[in-house]
Design an enzyme around this catalytic site. Sequence first.
Site, PDB file in Angstrom:
ATOM      1  N   ARG A  24       0.842  -1.197   0.000  1.00 20.84           N
ATOM      2  CA  ARG A  24       0.000   0.000   0.000  1.00 20.84           C
ATOM      3  C   ARG A  24       0.879   1.250   0.000  1.00 20.84           C
ATOM      4  NH1 ARG A  24      -3.270  -0.107   4.753  1.00 20.84           N
ATOM      5  NH2 ARG A  24      -4.426  -1.789   3.757  1.00 20.84           N
ATOM      6  N   MET A 180      -4.753  -2.733  14.985  1.00 22.55           N
ATOM      7  CA  MET A 180      -3.647  -3.326  15.740  1.00 22.55           C
ATOM      8  C   MET A 180      -2.444  -2.409  15.990  1.00 22.55           C
ATOM      9  SD  MET A 180      -3.611  -7.248  14.218  1.00 22.55           S
ATOM     10  CE  MET A 180      -2.587  -7.839  15.573  1.00 22.55           C
ATOM     11  N   GLU A 181      -2.548  -1.117  15.721  1.00 15.79           N
ATOM     12  CA  GLU A 181      -1.356  -0.269  15.818  1.00 15.79           C
ATOM     13  C   GLU A 181      -1.517   1.073  16.517  1.00 15.79           C
ATOM     14  OE1 GLU A 181      -0.999  -3.244  12.783  1.00 15.79           O
ATOM     15  OE2 GLU A 181      -2.335  -1.515  12.638  1.00 15.79           O
ATOM     16  N   SER A 203     -12.676  -2.238   6.639  1.00 18.94           N
ATOM     17  CA  SER A 203     -12.469  -3.268   5.614  1.00 18.94           C
ATOM     18  C   SER A 203     -13.330  -4.503   5.847  1.00 18.94           C
ATOM     19  CB  SER A 203     -10.997  -3.678   5.572  1.00 18.94           C
ATOM     20  OG  SER A 203     -10.588  -4.176   6.836  1.00 18.94           O
ATOM     21  N   ASP A 204     -13.804  -4.660   7.066  1.00 17.20           N
ATOM     22  CA  ASP A 204     -14.683  -5.781   7.386  1.00 17.20           C
ATOM     23  C   ASP A 204     -15.511  -5.397   8.607  1.00 17.20           C
ATOM     24  OD1 ASP A 204     -13.132  -7.180   9.895  1.00 17.20           O
ATOM     25  OD2 ASP A 204     -11.720  -6.395   8.426  1.00 17.20           O
TER      26      ASP A 204
END
Length: 235
Positions: A24, A180-181, A203-204
């Site tokens: 990305r 997660m960050e 995204s989900d």
Amino acid sequence: MSIHIGAKEGQIAETILLPGDPLRAKFIAETFLENPVCYNEVRGMLGYTGTYKGKRISVQGTGMGVPSISIYVNELIRDYGVKNLIRVGTAGGMQEDIKVRDLVLAMSSHTDSAINKVRFNGLDFAPTASFKLLKAAYDTAVEKGYSPKVGSVFTADSFYNDNPEAWKQWAKFGTLAVEMETAALYTLAAKYGVNALTILTISDHLITAEETTSEERQTTFTKMMEVALDAAITL
């Protein structure tokens, strides 16, 4: 050079976008930046510097999770003098009024990571975004006709949780999404006195089970990229 970044002094801009996925980073550089130059290929974690609307901007992949992003953020700030860090990533929606592909601006982040428990001798720390960046991104998104959601996110230390219902407790307290960050990014920004913001694309979805493909996640979530870049040039 630092341990994990191969750039020479001066090759990285003061303002940087931080996607987790190095591909990305490559997509952002090749799609949005003028004259992008790759300054890092160490461990396949690609980094580029170019210009966007006349402003020098870098983009650096960070990998997934608190330990990985912590490595890159520490080195970017400490060894390369980066002042403004904007994470552009993906997240799982945790509220019914948030849809797949919606934009989320992370005002703060909860976490189950023990990294700050260790850092603060068992006490809690509340990692928050820099108001300057948060306002710039919000104003930019609204000007573009987007409807960003602003609120807290949850930074998870494990992608595959042994308790698949654990997210519901966070959702009950209004948490918008899980990733997660961000908690690590905001904590390190506070430590070093620099600016940080996370901009996420859903995204989900943990409620509806809707999801996007890996290709979509890599190359089609351009709204957050545009918001991040146009907010960055206001700094």
